[in-house]
Scaffold this motif. Structure first.
Motif, short mmCIF file in Angstrom:
data_model
loop_
_atom_site.label_atom_id
_atom_site.label_comp_id
_atom_site.label_asym_id
_atom_site.label_seq_id
_atom_site.Cartn_x
_atom_site.Cartn_y
_atom_site.Cartn_z
N ILE A 152 0.86 -1.18 0.00
CA ILE A 152 0.00 0.00 0.00
C ILE A 152 0.90 1.23 0.00
CG2 ILE A 152 -1.69 1.34 1.32
CD1 ILE A 152 -2.81 -1.28 2.37
N LEU B 211 1.41 4.64 0.67
CA LEU B 211 1.09 5.91 1.31
C LEU B 211 2.29 6.86 1.28
CD1 LEU B 211 -1.01 4.83 4.43
CD2 LEU B 211 -1.79 5.50 2.15
N ILE C 263 2.75 -1.72 4.20
CA ILE C 263 2.43 -0.30 4.03
C ILE C 263 3.72 0.49 3.92
CG2 ILE C 263 1.27 1.71 5.05
CD1 ILE C 263 -0.29 -0.47 6.74
N ALA D 132 -2.29 5.76 -3.69
CA ALA D 132 -3.00 4.55 -3.29
C ALA D 132 -4.48 4.65 -3.69
CB ALA D 132 -2.87 4.33 -1.79
N GLU E 165 -7.21 1.27 -0.32
CA GLU E 165 -5.88 1.17 0.28
C GLU E 165 -5.61 2.32 1.24
OE1 GLU E 165 -3.30 -1.17 -3.17
OE2 GLU E 165 -3.58 1.00 -3.31
N GLY F 158 -4.63 1.35 4.86
CA GLY F 158 -3.29 1.74 5.31
C GLY F 158 -3.34 2.61 6.55
N GLU G 73 -4.28 0.51 9.60
CA GLU G 73 -3.13 -0.24 10.12
C GLU G 73 -2.15 0.69 10.83
OE1 GLU G 73 -2.73 -3.36 10.36
OE2 GLU G 73 -4.32 -4.11 9.06
#
Length: 470
Positions: free
Chosen positions: A113, A115, A427, A450, A454, A458, A461
Motif C-alpha cells: 500500500i 502511502l 504499508i 493509493a 488502500e 493503510g 493499520e
C-alpha cells in the motif's frame, strides 16, 4: 519433474554471482524481497540461503544483511578478480540514506500500500488520451536528430504561454527543458554554485532526502517554518556571501503541505533582494490546488531576474514523460543548457512534442481540472480515515492542495522503527527523519497514489501500530 522452489532461488543467485552482476561484497536482496519475487514463503528462502552459505558463496554480516563472499571464478581457480565494490565509495555523489533506499525499493513493489509516493494513482493518469496524443504526434513529420540545447522550440513556446497565464512573463529563450525538477537542481548545483556554498531552505524539506547539493560540496541550512511558511530571521542574521542561495518550495510544500502566504513571499523576495541572495523556486505542485488558486509565484513578482523557477509535468500529467523546465535569465539558462547538452544531449524529442500538444490543445487544463476533483475526494477519504483511526494518537493540518498530509504523532505514541513496522504490514510511508525532522514524531502521508480502499486500510493499520506501542 520440476525442481524444488528453493533450488530455483539458488540457481538465480548463483547466476547473478557468476555473471558478475553481484560481485564480492554486494548485498543480496532481503528474504522478504526474494520471497515476493519467487512467490514462496520465507522458510523456502532460508533453505536456499543456508545452502549457499554452506557452499561459501554468501554470509550474513551484522548491520549489512547477507553479502556475496565468493564467486565462481575464485572457487575454480586462484586468479584474482577485479572488485568493483572497492570503487563504490570513491564516487563524488553521495548515496541516499538507507531509509530512502528502502523506500525506493518498496515503492517498486505493487503488493504494498503506497502511502509514500508523491505521484498520482494510475487511474488518474489520462491513459486513453495520452495514447491518442502520442499517435497524433507520431503521425506528424518529426525531426529525429538532437534538439536545440534549450529544448524543442514548440514546447518552450507552449510553456511560455502556460507561465504567462499564471502571471509569469517568461520568453521561450529564457526556458530550458529538463527531465524533471531533480535534473534542474543537479544542473544548478554543478553549474551555478561554488563548492562550500550555503543553501538556505525550509526545514523540514524534501531536499534533505536527496544528496544533490551535498554531493557538490555544499551545506544545507534550515529555516524553521510557521503557518505562513519559512521564518526568515535566520536569513536576516546570517552573514551572506556570494556562496549563498535560497531554495524554497512555497506552494503545497513537500513534505508539510504548507502554502506560503502572499505576505511571506513578499518578505522573502525583499530580504533576498537586500542581501543579494538568488532564489530557486520549486513550484511543481502549483496546479494541484484544491480549495482555491494559490498566491502568485515568487517568479511573477521578480523584477530583477533573481528567481530561477522550476516546473514539471511529472506531478500532474505523467512522470514517464520526464518533462520539466527551468525559467530564468537568458544567460543563466544558456549556461545550464550547455551543461545539459554535456550530460544527455537533450530530452526526448517525442516526449517534448507530446508535452507541447497537451499544453497547446487545451487537453492539459481539462485534465488538471479532473485531477483536482479526484484529489479532493481522496483527501476527504484520507482525512476521514485519520479522524476515525489516528486522531487519538496524532494531529495534522488539512492541506489546501498538493498530495501530502503531515502527521505529528503525540509524544507518548512515538513508535521506534515505525517505517519498518509499517513495511512489515505491507504499508509504505515516509518518516519525517528523511526530511531532517529530528523529533521522531512526524510522518508524511500521500493521498495521491493509493486506491481509496488502500488509503483507508493503510491508515487503519497505521492507527493500530501507534495504538500498540509498548
Amino acid at each position: 519433474m520440476s525442481k524444488p522452489k528453493y533450488m530455483k532461488i539458488i540457481e538465480y543467485i548463483k547466476e547473478k554471482i557468476a555473471k558478475g552482476e553481484w560481485v564480492i561484497g554486494s548485498r543480496i536482496p532481503s528474504q522478504r524481497t526474494l520471497a515476493a519475487t519467487f512467490n514462496v514463503n520465507r522458510s523456502t528462502v532460508i533453505t536456499a540461503l543456508e545452502e549457499l552459505m554452506a557452499d561459501g558463496l554468501i554470509k550474513g554480516v551484522a548491520g549489512k544483511g547477507t553479502i556475496v563472499t565468493n564467486n565462481t571464478w575464485t572457487l575454480m581457480g586462484n586468479n584474482p578478480t577485479a572488485n568493483w565494490n572497492e570503487n563504490v565509495s570513491l564516487g563524488t555523489h553521495k548515496a541516499s540514506v538507507a531509509t530512502v533506499q528502502a523506500i525506493n525499493e518498496a515503492e517498486a513493489n505493487e503488493a504494498f500500500i503506497q502511502l509514500s509516493k508523491g505521484e498520482l494513482a494510475k487511474d488518474l493518469f489520462p491513459g486513453d488520451k495520452m495514447k491518442s496524443v502520442v499517435k497524433r504526434v507520431a503521425e506528424q513529420e518529426i525531426a529525429l536528430g538532437y534538439e536545440k540545447p534549450k529544448g524543442n522550440i514548440r514546447l518552450r513556446y507552449a510553456i511560455s504561454q502556460y507561465l504567462n497565464k499564471r502571471g509569469m512573463d517568461v520568453s521561450p529563450e529564457a526556458i530550458l527543458i529538463v527531465s524533471g525538477a531533480l535534473q534542474a537542481l543537479h544542473l544548478i548545483s554543478i553549474g551555478l554554485l561554488k563548492k562550500g556554498s550555503t543553501v538556505f531552505l525550509e526545514k523540514p524539506s524534501y531536499l534533505y532526502s536527496l544528496s544533490v547539493f551535498q554531493s557538490a560540496g555544499m551545506q544545507l541550512k534550515g529555516l524553521s517554518m510557521d503557518q505562513e511558511g519559512p521564518m526568515l530571521h535566520t536569513l536576516y542574521q546570517a552573514k551572506h556571501t556570494d556562496n549563498s542561495i535560497v531554495y524554497t518550495n512555497p506552494t503545497f510544500h513537500n513534505p508539510t503541505g504548507k502554502l506560503m502566504s502572499d505576505r511571506r513571499r513578499e518578505e522573502l523576495l525583499n530580504v533576498c533582494k537586500e542581501h543579494q541572495l538568488p532564489i530557486i523556486e520549486d513550484d511543481v505542485y502549483r496546479d494541484l490546488w484544491l480549495d482555491g488558486p494559490p498566491p502568485a509565484s515568487l517568479k511573477s513578482k521578480d523584477l530583477n531576474g533573481n528567481v530561477l523557477y522550476l516546473g514539471s509535468l511529472s506531478k500532474t500529467l505523467s512522470p514517464g514523460l520526464r518533462i520539466g523546465w527551468i525559467a530564468g535569465t537568458e544567460s543563466v539558462i544558456s549556461r545550464l543548457a550547455d551543461l545539459k547538452m554535456q550530460s544527455d544531449y537533450g530530452s526526448s524529442t517525442l516526449s517534448q512534442l507530446v508535452a507541447a500538444e497537451w499544453l497547446t490543445s487545451g487537453l492539459y487544463e481539462a485534465h488538471i481540472k479532473t485531477v483536482r476533483e479526484q484529489l479532493r475526494i481522496r483527501r476527504t477519504a484520507a482525512l476521514d480515515a485519520l479522524d476515525s483511526y489516528v486522531s487519538d494518537y496524532a494531529t495534522w493540518e488539512i492541506p489546501q492542495g498538493g498530495l501530502f498530509i503531515w502527521l505529528k504523532v503525540k509524544p507518548e505514541f512515538k513508535t521506534p522503527k515505525l517505517f519498518e513496522k509499517a513495511l512489515s504490514k505491507g504499508i509504505v510511508l515516509n518518516p519525517g527523519s528523511i526530511y531532517a525532522e529530528t523529533s521522531g514524531q512526524f510522518i508524511r502521508i500521500s493521498y495521491g497514489c493509493a486506491s481509496m480502499e488502500e488509503i483507508r486500510k493503510g491508515i487503519y493499520e497505521l492507527g493500530k501500530l501507534l495504538k500498540d506501542i509498548k
